[in-house]
Design a protein around this motif. Structure first.
Motif, mmCIF file in Angstrom:
data_model
loop_
_atom_site.group_PDB
_atom_site.id
_atom_site.type_symbol
_atom_site.label_atom_id
_atom_site.label_comp_id
_atom_site.label_asym_id
_atom_site.label_seq_id
_atom_site.Cartn_x
_atom_site.Cartn_y
_atom_site.Cartn_z
ATOM 1 N N ASN A 7 0.812 -1.216 0.000
ATOM 2 C CA ASN A 7 0.000 0.000 0.000
ATOM 3 C C ASN A 7 0.843 1.263 0.000
ATOM 4 O O ASN A 7 0.469 2.265 -0.610
ATOM 5 N N LYS A 11 1.033 0.631 -4.491
ATOM 6 C CA LYS A 11 -0.314 1.139 -4.774
ATOM 7 C C LYS A 11 -0.321 2.559 -5.345
ATOM 8 O O LYS A 11 -1.055 2.827 -6.305
ATOM 9 N N PRO A 12 0.494 3.501 -4.828
ATOM 10 C CA PRO A 12 0.474 4.861 -5.394
ATOM 11 C C PRO A 12 0.877 4.915 -6.877
ATOM 12 O O PRO A 12 0.539 5.869 -7.569
ATOM 13 N N LEU A 13 1.563 3.893 -7.358
ATOM 14 C CA LEU A 13 1.994 3.856 -8.754
ATOM 15 C C LEU A 13 0.924 3.293 -9.685
ATOM 16 O O LEU A 13 1.100 3.286 -10.895
ATOM 17 N N LEU A 14 -0.183 2.825 -9.112
ATOM 18 C CA LEU A 14 -1.205 2.131 -9.894
ATOM 19 C C LEU A 14 -2.515 2.910 -9.929
ATOM 20 O O LEU A 14 -3.574 2.397 -9.592
ATOM 21 N N LYS A 15 -2.446 4.139 -10.381
ATOM 22 C CA LYS A 15 -3.635 4.975 -10.483
ATOM 23 C C LYS A 15 -4.585 4.399 -11.532
ATOM 24 O O LYS A 15 -4.173 3.971 -12.590
ATOM 25 N N GLY A 16 -5.866 4.372 -11.192
ATOM 26 C CA GLY A 16 -6.873 3.868 -12.125
ATOM 27 C C GLY A 16 -7.193 2.395 -11.951
ATOM 28 O O GLY A 16 -8.043 1.868 -12.655
ATOM 29 N N SER A 18 -8.612 -0.757 -9.579
ATOM 30 C CA SER A 18 -9.382 -1.083 -8.379
ATOM 31 C C SER A 18 -8.656 -2.201 -7.644
ATOM 32 O O SER A 18 -8.060 -3.079 -8.269
ATOM 33 N N GLY A 39 -7.804 -3.262 -13.904
ATOM 34 C CA GLY A 39 -7.810 -1.987 -14.596
ATOM 35 C C GLY A 39 -7.109 -2.070 -15.935
ATOM 36 O O GLY A 39 -6.221 -2.902 -16.126
ATOM 37 N N THR A 92 1.076 -0.903 -16.055
ATOM 38 C CA THR A 92 0.847 0.488 -16.466
ATOM 39 C C THR A 92 1.178 0.764 -17.926
ATOM 40 O O THR A 92 0.863 1.835 -18.420
ATOM 41 N N SER A 95 -1.584 2.184 -20.431
ATOM 42 C CA SER A 95 -2.724 2.639 -19.613
ATOM 43 C C SER A 95 -2.923 4.139 -19.781
ATOM 44 O O SER A 95 -2.108 4.850 -20.240
#
Length: 95
Positions: A7, A11-16, A18, A39, A92, A95
């Motif tokens: 987290n 997680k901050p690197l995986l915008k978009g 769920s 995503g 990513t 994306s």
């Protein structure tokens, strides 16, 4: 490494994407903390086992194929960071 590390670091690197987290007790490698991601036409699963094992899996729905599947033992701890770099890069791209 565990879900808290994920987290904070990944997680901050995986915008978009769920994310859904699950906990399971007494599996083959101890207690399991599983994080499922979805995503951009990709599905990912990260598994942190209490005995030090780490599993990483990515399925690309557009290609209809598994593009990453890694299970690292506690002795391979030095490879975990590199595996997560690949994990983020694969998820990513496009994306």
């Amino acid at each position: 490494m565990d879900g808290s590390w994920f987290n904070e670091s990944v997680k901050p690197l995986l915008k978009g994407f769920s994310l859904e987290c699950s906990l399971f007790a007494d599996g083959d490698f101890g207690n399991l903390e599983r994080i499922e991601l979805e995503g951009f036409n990709k599905l990912g699963t990260v598994e942190f086992w209490s005995k030090g094992w780490v599993g990483i899996d990515i399925y690309d729905c557009a290609l209809d194929e598994q593009v990453m599947n890694v299970l690292l033992s506690p002795e391979e701890e030095e490879s975990v960071s590199q595996a997560f770099e690949s994990f983020v890069r694969i998820l990513t791209q496009d994306s």
